[in-house]
Scaffold this motif. Structure first.
Motif, PDB file in Angstrom:
ATOM      1  N   VAL A 261      97.678  46.878  77.962  1.00 16.58           N
ATOM      2  CA  VAL A 261      98.010  45.455  78.073  1.00 16.58           C
ATOM      3  C   VAL A 261      97.176  44.583  77.148  1.00 16.58           C
ATOM      4  CG1 VAL A 261      98.866  45.539  80.437  1.00 16.58           C
ATOM      5  CG2 VAL A 261      96.469  45.068  80.049  1.00 16.58           C
ATOM      6  N   SER A 262      96.015  45.071  76.731  1.00 13.91           N
ATOM      7  CA  SER A 262      95.190  44.232  75.866  1.00 13.91           C
ATOM      8  C   SER A 262      95.829  44.152  74.486  1.00 13.91           C
ATOM      9  CB  SER A 262      93.778  44.821  75.784  1.00 13.91           C
ATOM     10  OG  SER A 262      93.448  45.138  74.459  1.00 13.91           O
TER      11      SER A 262
ATOM     12  N   CYS B 163      91.949  36.031  85.587  1.00 14.35           N
ATOM     13  CA  CYS B 163      90.765  36.806  85.228  1.00 14.35           C
ATOM     14  C   CYS B 163      89.518  35.988  85.561  1.00 14.35           C
ATOM     15  CB  CYS B 163      90.783  37.179  83.752  1.00 14.35           C
ATOM     16  SG  CYS B 163      90.478  35.779  82.661  1.00 14.35           S
ATOM     17  N   SER B 208      93.053  37.258  74.944  1.00 14.52           N
ATOM     18  CA  SER B 208      94.129  38.244  74.782  1.00 14.52           C
ATOM     19  C   SER B 208      93.706  39.662  75.154  1.00 14.52           C
ATOM     20  CB  SER B 208      94.699  38.189  73.364  1.00 14.52           C
ATOM     21  OG  SER B 208      93.730  38.582  72.431  1.00 14.52           O
ATOM     22  N   ASN B 209      92.483  39.865  75.626  1.00 10.98           N
ATOM     23  CA  ASN B 209      92.172  41.157  76.251  1.00 10.98           C
ATOM     24  C   ASN B 209      92.958  41.324  77.547  1.00 10.98           C
ATOM     25  OD1 ASN B 209      90.297  42.361  74.447  1.00 10.98           O
ATOM     26  ND2 ASN B 209      88.738  40.933  75.143  1.00 10.98           N
ATOM     27  N   ASP B 210      93.325  40.215  78.144  1.00 10.26           N
ATOM     28  CA  ASP B 210      94.260  40.169  79.275  1.00 10.26           C
ATOM     29  C   ASP B 210      93.843  41.071  80.449  1.00 10.26           C
ATOM     30  OD1 ASP B 210      96.427  39.574  80.844  1.00 10.26           O
ATOM     31  OD2 ASP B 210      97.961  40.249  79.425  1.00 10.26           O
ATOM     32  N   CYS B 211      92.684  40.783  81.016  1.00  7.76           N
ATOM     33  CA  CYS B 211      92.151  41.591  82.120  1.00  7.76           C
ATOM     34  C   CYS B 211      92.971  41.504  83.405  1.00  7.76           C
ATOM     35  CB  CYS B 211      90.709  41.194  82.421  1.00  7.76           C
ATOM     36  SG  CYS B 211      89.559  41.757  81.158  1.00  7.76           S
ATOM     37  N   VAL B 212      93.934  40.593  83.499  1.00  9.60           N
ATOM     38  CA  VAL B 212      94.813  40.603  84.678  1.00  9.60           C
ATOM     39  C   VAL B 212      96.204  41.123  84.347  1.00  9.60           C
ATOM     40  CG1 VAL B 212      93.733  38.905  86.194  1.00  9.60           C
ATOM     41  CG2 VAL B 212      95.225  38.126  84.351  1.00  9.60           C
ATOM     42  N   ALA B 213      96.358  41.709  83.160  1.00 11.78           N
ATOM     43  CA  ALA B 213      97.638  42.312  82.781  1.00 11.78           C
ATOM     44  C   ALA B 213      98.792  41.318  82.869  1.00 11.78           C
ATOM     45  CB  ALA B 213      97.932  43.557  83.627  1.00 11.78           C
ATOM     46  N   ILE B 215     100.587  39.918  80.655  1.00 14.91           N
ATOM     47  CA  ILE B 215     101.742  40.124  79.758  1.00 14.91           C
ATOM     48  C   ILE B 215     102.691  41.183  80.311  1.00 14.91           C
ATOM     49  CG2 ILE B 215     100.846  41.955  78.227  1.00 14.91           C
ATOM     50  CD1 ILE B 215     101.795  40.055  75.878  1.00 14.91           C
ATOM     51  N   ALA B 216     102.165  42.082  81.150  1.00 16.80           N
ATOM     52  CA  ALA B 216     102.996  43.154  81.698  1.00 16.80           C
ATOM     53  C   ALA B 216     103.482  42.839  83.097  1.00 16.80           C
ATOM     54  CB  ALA B 216     102.207  44.461  81.721  1.00 16.80           C
ATOM     55  N   ARG B 217     102.760  41.984  83.812  1.00 14.08           N
ATOM     56  CA  ARG B 217     102.992  41.878  85.237  1.00 14.08           C
ATOM     57  C   ARG B 217     103.373  40.492  85.720  1.00 14.08           C
ATOM     58  NH1 ARG B 217      98.584  45.341  88.440  1.00 14.08           N
ATOM     59  NH2 ARG B 217     100.130  44.934  90.028  1.00 14.08           N
ATOM     60  N   LYS B 302     107.809  42.022  83.495  1.00 12.44           N
ATOM     61  CA  LYS B 302     108.167  42.594  84.786  1.00 12.44           C
ATOM     62  C   LYS B 302     108.141  44.112  84.746  1.00 12.44           C
ATOM     63  CE  LYS B 302     112.611  42.847  85.695  1.00 12.44           C
ATOM     64  NZ  LYS B 302     112.932  44.198  85.234  1.00 12.44           N
ATOM     65  N   LEU B 311     107.901  43.343  78.611  1.00 15.42           N
ATOM     66  CA  LEU B 311     106.651  42.638  78.348  1.00 15.42           C
ATOM     67  C   LEU B 311     107.023  41.185  78.068  1.00 15.42           C
ATOM     68  CD1 LEU B 311     105.097  45.322  76.004  1.00 15.42           C
ATOM     69  CD2 LEU B 311     103.972  44.459  78.052  1.00 15.42           C
TER      70      LEU B 311
END
Lengths: 353, 395
Positions: A261-262, B163, B208-213, B215-217, B302, B311
């Motif tokens: 995801v990163s 995050c 954009s490291n996106d530690c809560v995901a 972009i996917a969730r 989703k 994504l």
């Protein structure tokens, strides 16, 4: 009457004073050792974080034990991470080692930072879900026991994010993980024609099917399932308990690899199918544990520093991934859903494996 | 010694990783619901099958959300979990807790439920795992008195999550905690009273490291970013040189090859940078995000159900995010209104956009088309034009 719509407690009242003083003014951080972070603020103040693993399914007594330690070492402040870890937050460096020592005596693993395997994000499984194709806590426990050393060290090329969802509804949204463990059903739900008329409402059962595989049989006051259309999600069982989907001999686990995801280096990506089916073999799921361990070890031996699993596979090629891991490639690996053709090779550029 | 009733689960008490079976046994010592849960789970391990039924609408007064109904399919064997419903409790943003608040939560749950929890569930809520129908309202009342509220479930706005952001992270480009808390408090009604076509998830990541995901969730992903040059401290770059191979580990792994290192100085061609965070991740002391900070807004993410996983897609490359977040909330409301009006039942936002077209979506919510939205322009010639773009024949 209790107040409604008050929302969650204000997070600002939950922040340790060192965070309140330095909120938004952090300058850099270092990982002092696995599981121990030091964040330095512009003011020069330091915040120490001790990260400890958790089984996620925890008792109130366990939470109180965590609270006792947070009271003793952290003035009563802690947080949890998005991967179910516990983080003790403290500003007194002298308390760091005593806290780690106490965590060790209580068998809390400290780690999950840097190039490690952090806790496995997972779902409910047989503990509390109505459509699981496998358990969640059990395979996670069995696997974490075996890959424990990767949690308490940081020796991998990059971090490896593992997630488990016990069916394809994926309330664990595992689809962008380095390694995803996904429970799958493989057989259609069977309507119990004697019970359906009594316990199910036909129109809502028909409507519950995402692919339109269920038709009403008004004459017999039941439903039929088209096996060509059903993809085994179990949504119908949610509204009609008289059409069970679980099948002990055919339910099991699939393994997916290479998601992230990163945005670091390469763009976020989905996990792709590595192993279509492994049996449910409680209580320790040896086939699943071995398969995941094998993928981790091959990755650890072949990936370059900083490469995530998916980045490594894309560099060497999927054909080489199957050779290196010894995982058989089957017709199930070739997509036949909506956008399938996008994954077919349209060049003569490939490796021999 | 009496023979164990749970020989299979007992095997999961061994090993180095903390054991959920120990947790269940601990709770079972004082709670009959936890005892029956343990025994039912043992049966699942034996049968390789789950023993729960969904069904029945259960909840608390005034809410349609926050409680997941659950019933045992073997109440004959496990009467104490005949009804065993889950409460989703909205976590404090960022999962920060003071111990007194956590202890209150434990006291409420020992009084009303099984004494077992998930800290936390997949969407972010603190999960109180299992109680009887008649306990739900009194449990909620006590939770409310203790300062907690329920999260979302069903076709509602699900509990937003964020995050750690500026609470601890030097990379935070937005105040993810405040944005998330503000959205959560503004939309209590949408969280507690399901009125959407399907679920709607919002997650806030401060970089954009996106530690809560997110972009996917999440259907709506808010991801911190910046404009302008990465801030460099050349002395600190030099200080990293003994421990990091800057050429190999930083410059050569930069996806846009926008960096040069001559052994003394790091040069960044910022116009080529796509802000992936790799170099900043490796050298946090030396490199920092640019000064003009904001967020990229993406939509549609989703898991697979129904039409395959998605994504999130970029719809606003850069938005300043400052309280009271009016621009963001106006956009969220326009998006939800359009989705609500056009979606079929159980159609997520991303799937609706796939069905009706991004072009239609952008016009409906009033966003301009910009190149940042696509990886590449279309390759097929099936182009639709708006009626006003076509010259009408004059007769």
């Amino acid at each position: 009457m209790a107040k409604t719509d008050i929302g969650p407690p204000d997070y600002k009242t939950m922040l340790p004073p060192v965070i309140q003083r330095n909120y938004g003014k952090w300058r850099y951080h270092e990982i002092l050792k696995p599981g121990v972070l030091m964040h330095i603020a512009e003011s020069g103040e330091a915040l120490y974080t001790i990260r400890a693993g958790s089984p996620r399914l925890i008792s109130t007594d366990h939470i109180r034990e965590i609270c006792d330690m947070a009271d003793k070492y952290c003035d009563g402040y802690l947080r949890f991470t998005s991967r179910h870890n516990i983080e003790f937050l403290l500003d007194d460096k002298d308390k760091v080692e005593p806290l780690i020592a106490e965590l060790a005596t209580r068998n809390y693993p400290v780690g999950g930072t840097g190039h490690a395997i952090s806790n496995i994000v997972h779902t409910q499984g047989w503990v509390h879900c109505h459509t699981p194709a496998t358990d969640a806590s059990g395979p996670v426990k069995a696997l974490m026991d075996e890959i424990y050393d990767y949690f308490v060290t940081a020796t991998l090329p990059n971090h490896v994010r593992i997630a488990l969802a016990c069916c394809l509804n994926m309330c664990g949204a595992v689809h962008c993980s380095d390694i995803a463990i996904l429970g799958i059903h493989r057989t259609v739900p069977i309507p119990d024609n004697a019970r359906v008329p009594n316990v199910c409402e036909i129109p809502s059962t028909v409507a519950s099917c995402p692919t339109g595989a269920i038709r009403g049989d008004m004459k017999n006051k039941t439903v039929t399932v088209n096996p060509e259309k059903c993809m085994y999600c179990g949504n119908c069982y949610t509204v009609c308990p008289a059409m069970p989907i679980a099948d002990p001999e055919n339910d099991g686990i699939s393994i997916w690899v290479g998601g992230k995801v990163s945005n670091a280096r390469s763009a976020p990506k989905f996990s792709k199918l590595a192993i279509p089916f492994l049996p449910n073999n409680p209580p320790r799921w040896p086939e699943v544990v071995d398969a995941v361990k094998n993928i981790i070890e091959v990755y650890a031996n072949h990936a370059r520093k900083h490469e995530r699993v998916g980045e490594w596979i894309e560099r060497v090629g999927w054909e080489r991934f199957f050779t290196l891991t010894g995982i058989p490639f089957t017709d199930k690996h070739i997509d036949d859903f909506d956008m399938a053709t996008e994954t077919f090779r349209t060049s003569t550029q490939f490796k021999w494996g | 010694m009496a023979e164990s009733k749970t020989p299979l689960l007992d095997e999961l008490e061994t090993g180095k990783w903390p054991s959920f079976v120990k947790e269940m046994k601990q709770a079972a010592e004082k709670n009959p619901m936890a005892r029956d849960l343990l025994d039912q789970l043992e049966l699942s391990y034996k049968d390789k099958i789950g023993h729960w039924k969904h069904g029945g609408i259960v909840g608390v007064k005034g809410y349609g959300s926050g409680v997941i109904g659950r019933y045992s399919d073997r109440p004959d064997l496990f009467p104490n979990v005949q009804a065993f419903h889950t409460l989703r409790v909205n976590h404090p943003t960022g999962w920060f807790y003071k111990t007194d608040a956590l202890r209150n939560l434990c006291d409420v749950w020992d009084k009303h439920g099984s004494g077992l929890t998930n800290m936390h569930g997949s969407t972010g809520d603190a999960i109180l795992l299992g109680t009887r129908t008649e306990h739900l309202q009194s449990c909620f009342d006590d939770l409310s008195d203790a300062g907690f509220d329920l999260g979302g479930s069903g076709s509602a706005l699900r509990t937003p999550s964020a995050c750690v952001g500026p609470g601890r992270c030097e990379w935070a480009c937005i105040d993810s905690l405040d944005v998330c808390y503000n959205i959560t408090m503004s939309y209590q009604d949408k969280i507690h009273r399901p009125m959407f076509p399907y679920k709607f998830k919002i997650k806030v990541a401060a970089c954009s490291n996106d530690c809560v995901a997110s972009i996917a969730r999440s259907d709506l992903s808010i991801i911190g970013t910046w404009k302008g040059d990465i801030q460099i401290d050349q002395n600190e770059v030099l200080a990293y040189a003994p421990t990091i191979d800057i050429q190999k580990e930083v410059c050569d792994l930069c996806p846009t090859r926008c960096m040069e290192w001559n052994g003394k100085e790091l040069k960044i061609y910022n116009e080529d940078c796509n802000r992936c965070m790799h170099c900043i991740n490796l050298m946090p002391k030396a490199l920092r995000p640019g000064k003009e900070k904001g967020a990229t807004i993406l939509i549609g993410g989703k898991a697979p159900i129904l039409q395959g996983a998605l994504l999130s897609w970029v719809i606003v490359p850069f938005m300043k995010l400052e309280p009271p977040y009016t621009e963001l909330k106006d956009l969220i409301e326009r998006i939800q209104d359009w989705w609500d009006e056009n979606a079929k039942s159980r159609e997520r936002l991303g799937e609706l956009i796939k069905r009706l077209g991004m072009r239609v979506f952008l016009r409906a919510v009033g966003l301009p088309a910009v190149p940042q939205m696509v990886k590449a322009p279309r390759t097929n010639p099936y182009v639709f034009f708006w009626p006003e773009e076509i010259k009408k024949e004059v007769k």
